[in-house]
Motif scaffolding. Sequence first.
Motif, PDB file in Angstrom:
ATOM      1  N   ASP A  11       0.845  -1.195   0.000  1.00  0.00           N
ATOM      2  CA  ASP A  11       0.000   0.000   0.000  1.00  0.00           C
ATOM      3  C   ASP A  11       0.879   1.243   0.000  1.00  0.00           C
ATOM      4  OD1 ASP A  11      -2.070   1.792   0.207  1.00  0.00           O
ATOM      5  OD2 ASP A  11      -2.390   1.458   2.346  1.00  0.00           O
ATOM      6  N   THR A  12       1.403   1.566  -1.179  1.00  0.00           N
ATOM      7  CA  THR A  12       2.241   2.754  -1.369  1.00  0.00           C
ATOM      8  C   THR A  12       1.786   3.461  -2.639  1.00  0.00           C
ATOM      9  OG1 THR A  12       3.888   1.638  -2.728  1.00  0.00           O
ATOM     10  CG2 THR A  12       4.226   1.566  -0.322  1.00  0.00           C
ATOM     11  N   SER A  13       2.361   4.611  -2.890  1.00  0.00           N
ATOM     12  CA  SER A  13       2.035   5.317  -4.125  1.00  0.00           C
ATOM     13  C   SER A  13       2.496   4.518  -5.341  1.00  0.00           C
ATOM     14  CB  SER A  13       2.647   6.714  -4.128  1.00  0.00           C
ATOM     15  OG  SER A  13       4.055   6.637  -4.098  1.00  0.00           O
ATOM     16  N   ALA A  14       3.495   3.660  -5.182  1.00  0.00           N
ATOM     17  CA  ALA A  14       3.966   2.835  -6.296  1.00  0.00           C
ATOM     18  C   ALA A  14       2.853   1.927  -6.808  1.00  0.00           C
ATOM     19  CB  ALA A  14       5.181   2.009  -5.881  1.00  0.00           C
ATOM     20  N   PHE A  15       2.019   1.403  -5.907  1.00  0.00           N
ATOM     21  CA  PHE A  15       0.897   0.567  -6.338  1.00  0.00           C
ATOM     22  C   PHE A  15      -0.096   1.400  -7.142  1.00  0.00           C
ATOM     23  CE2 PHE A  15      -3.387  -1.100  -5.783  1.00  0.00           C
ATOM     24  CZ  PHE A  15      -3.235  -2.332  -6.380  1.00  0.00           C
ATOM     25  N   CYS A  16      -0.395   2.596  -6.676  1.00  0.00           N
ATOM     26  CA  CYS A  16      -1.314   3.480  -7.417  1.00  0.00           C
ATOM     27  C   CYS A  16      -0.760   3.793  -8.792  1.00  0.00           C
ATOM     28  CB  CYS A  16      -1.551   4.761  -6.630  1.00  0.00           C
ATOM     29  SG  CYS A  16      -2.402   4.497  -5.065  1.00  0.00           S
ATOM     30  N   HIS A  17       0.550   4.009  -8.885  1.00  0.00           N
ATOM     31  CA  HIS A  17       1.168   4.269 -10.185  1.00  0.00           C
ATOM     32  C   HIS A  17       1.082   3.038 -11.088  1.00  0.00           C
ATOM     33  CE1 HIS A  17       2.810   8.293  -9.580  1.00  0.00           C
ATOM     34  NE2 HIS A  17       3.067   7.918  -8.329  1.00  0.00           N
ATOM     35  N   LYS A  18       1.213   1.841 -10.522  1.00  0.00           N
ATOM     36  CA  LYS A  18       1.099   0.607 -11.304  1.00  0.00           C
ATOM     37  C   LYS A  18      -0.295   0.489 -11.918  1.00  0.00           C
ATOM     38  CE  LYS A  18       2.745  -3.242  -9.492  1.00  0.00           C
ATOM     39  NZ  LYS A  18       2.892  -4.523  -8.759  1.00  0.00           N
ATOM     40  N   VAL A  19      -1.321   0.778 -11.132  1.00  0.00           N
ATOM     41  CA  VAL A  19      -2.694   0.713 -11.636  1.00  0.00           C
ATOM     42  C   VAL A  19      -2.930   1.819 -12.661  1.00  0.00           C
ATOM     43  CG1 VAL A  19      -5.146   0.894 -11.019  1.00  0.00           C
ATOM     44  CG2 VAL A  19      -3.570  -0.399  -9.548  1.00  0.00           C
ATOM     45  N   THR A  20      -2.456   3.020 -12.393  1.00  0.00           N
ATOM     46  CA  THR A  20      -2.622   4.134 -13.322  1.00  0.00           C
ATOM     47  C   THR A  20      -1.934   3.841 -14.647  1.00  0.00           C
ATOM     48  OG1 THR A  20      -2.791   5.702 -11.501  1.00  0.00           O
ATOM     49  CG2 THR A  20      -2.203   6.612 -13.656  1.00  0.00           C
ATOM     50  N   LYS A  21      -0.748   3.244 -14.613  1.00  0.00           N
ATOM     51  CA  LYS A  21      -0.041   2.877 -15.842  1.00  0.00           C
ATOM     52  C   LYS A  21      -0.866   1.881 -16.647  1.00  0.00           C
ATOM     53  CE  LYS A  21       4.429   1.200 -17.547  1.00  0.00           C
ATOM     54  NZ  LYS A  21       3.992   0.127 -18.425  1.00  0.00           N
ATOM     55  N   ALA A  22      -1.421   0.871 -15.977  1.00  0.00           N
ATOM     56  CA  ALA A  22      -2.250  -0.115 -16.671  1.00  0.00           C
ATOM     57  C   ALA A  22      -3.458   0.563 -17.320  1.00  0.00           C
ATOM     58  CB  ALA A  22      -2.695  -1.213 -15.702  1.00  0.00           C
TER      59      ALA A  22
END
Length: 69
Positions: A11-22
């Motif tokens: 649960d970090t901003s990296a996960f949000c970026h992964k979803v946003t990239k997808a």
Amino acid sequence: MLIYRFLTGEDTSAFCHKVTKALSEGWQLHGSPSYAFDGATMKMKCGQAVTREVADQPYDPDRKLTDYV
């Protein structure tokens, strides 16, 4: 053909970026996100299913899902 991925991560901003990239690559959210505590690492983990419609073609389990167009 509809292809499916389940994205996971801490649960970090990296996960949000992964979803946003997808999403920026044409994947669509599928269902609700999941959120759970990992007792081994003592951290919260997130998950989100995404799907994408691609041209009809033979499915190959050895092919990366991101390589389907």
